[in-house]
Design an enzyme around this catalytic site. Sequence first.
Site, short mmCIF file in Angstrom:
data_model
loop_
_atom_site.label_atom_id
_atom_site.label_comp_id
_atom_site.label_asym_id
_atom_site.label_seq_id
_atom_site.Cartn_x
_atom_site.Cartn_y
_atom_site.Cartn_z
CG HIS A 19 -1.98 -0.99 1.71
ND1 HIS A 19 -1.86 -1.24 2.02
CD2 HIS A 19 -2.84 -1.32 0.86
CE1 HIS A 19 -3.03 -2.66 2.50
NE2 HIS A 19 -2.94 -2.38 1.19
CE LYS B 163 -12.03 -7.95 1.56
NZ LYS B 163 -10.19 -7.35 1.26
NE ARG C 259 -2.65 -7.75 -4.11
CZ ARG C 259 -3.18 -8.17 -2.02
NH1 ARG C 259 -2.49 -8.69 -1.05
NH2 ARG C 259 -5.02 -8.54 -3.34
CB SER D 295 -4.29 -6.58 4.49
OG SER D 295 -4.02 -5.74 4.58
O1 PNS Z 1 -9.20 -2.97 0.43
P1 PNS Z 1 -10.35 -3.65 0.21
O2 PNS Z 1 -11.38 -4.24 1.33
O3 PNS Z 1 -10.68 -4.02 -0.93
O4 PNS Z 1 -11.60 -2.20 -0.16
C1 PNS Z 1 -12.89 -2.08 -0.22
C2 PNS Z 1 -13.97 -0.87 -0.62
C3 PNS Z 1 -13.41 -0.08 0.86
C4 PNS Z 1 -13.11 -0.04 -1.57
C5 PNS Z 1 -14.51 -0.65 -0.70
O5 PNS Z 1 -15.85 -2.31 0.42
C6 PNS Z 1 -15.60 0.12 -1.08
O6 PNS Z 1 -15.74 0.77 -1.56
N1 PNS Z 1 -16.60 0.53 0.27
C7 PNS Z 1 -17.47 1.40 0.39
C8 PNS Z 1 -18.91 1.18 -0.11
C9 PNS Z 1 -19.47 1.61 -1.54
O7 PNS Z 1 -18.82 2.73 -2.41
N2 PNS Z 1 -19.71 0.28 -2.06
C10 PNS Z 1 -20.11 0.14 -3.00
C11 PNS Z 1 -18.84 -0.55 -4.23
S1 PNS Z 1 -19.15 -1.25 -5.51
#
Ligand code: PNS
Length: 165
Positions: free
Chosen positions: A17, A41, A91, A129
């Site tokens: 990151h 998550k 990745r 992570s």
């Molecule tokens: O590192 P991650 O866990 O892949 O991050 C996921 C994240 C936080 C980027 C994603 O879950 C997110 O954007 N959540 C916010 C809610 C939202 O907008 N959902 C619609 C996305 S398709």
Amino acid sequence: MRIIIYPGSFNPITFGHMNIVERALGLFDKVVVAFGTATDKNPDVFLDERMELCRQALNQYGTRIEVEKFSGLLVDFVRAKNTKFILRGLRTLMDYEYEFQMLEMNRHLDPELEYVLLPTASKWSFVSSTRVREIAALGGDVSEFVHPVVAQFLAKHYRSPHTSN
Ligand code: PNS
């Protein structure tokens, strides 16, 4: 001012990151590291601690970084920051599938969005992570994959008898 939003769970922030943030600073004036708080998550566990670790780890890259959290839709947070740019690291091919599904969904919610997908530096391409947490939970050494403040936090966290995640 060109601002890019780097959303994620960062549970915890890894050298992978950090490398993405460092490279994005070469492309944008400001990088906002945005902790999503509503994913499946369970990122709300130790959210404030994780954000603080992130701030400390990224401190070395200067003042053009902000660390924030958001609780609604990512597209709304991006708009509120007066930008249209979203940053994600890639990745593997599996990441690619996952990212494209999210990317397309978000682009349907806001067609103005622009995604910047940076390939993770190859030396960190195997670091996730989830694996870092698993190794730390089982007493392994994660100092090769995360900033020392993160490694110390994890070691302490998993030594504590009343923590399980
Ligand atoms: O590192 P991650 O866990 O892949 O991050 C996921 C994240 C936080 C980027 C994603 O879950 C997110 O954007 N959540 C916010 C809610 C939202 O907008 N959902 C619609 C996305 S398709």
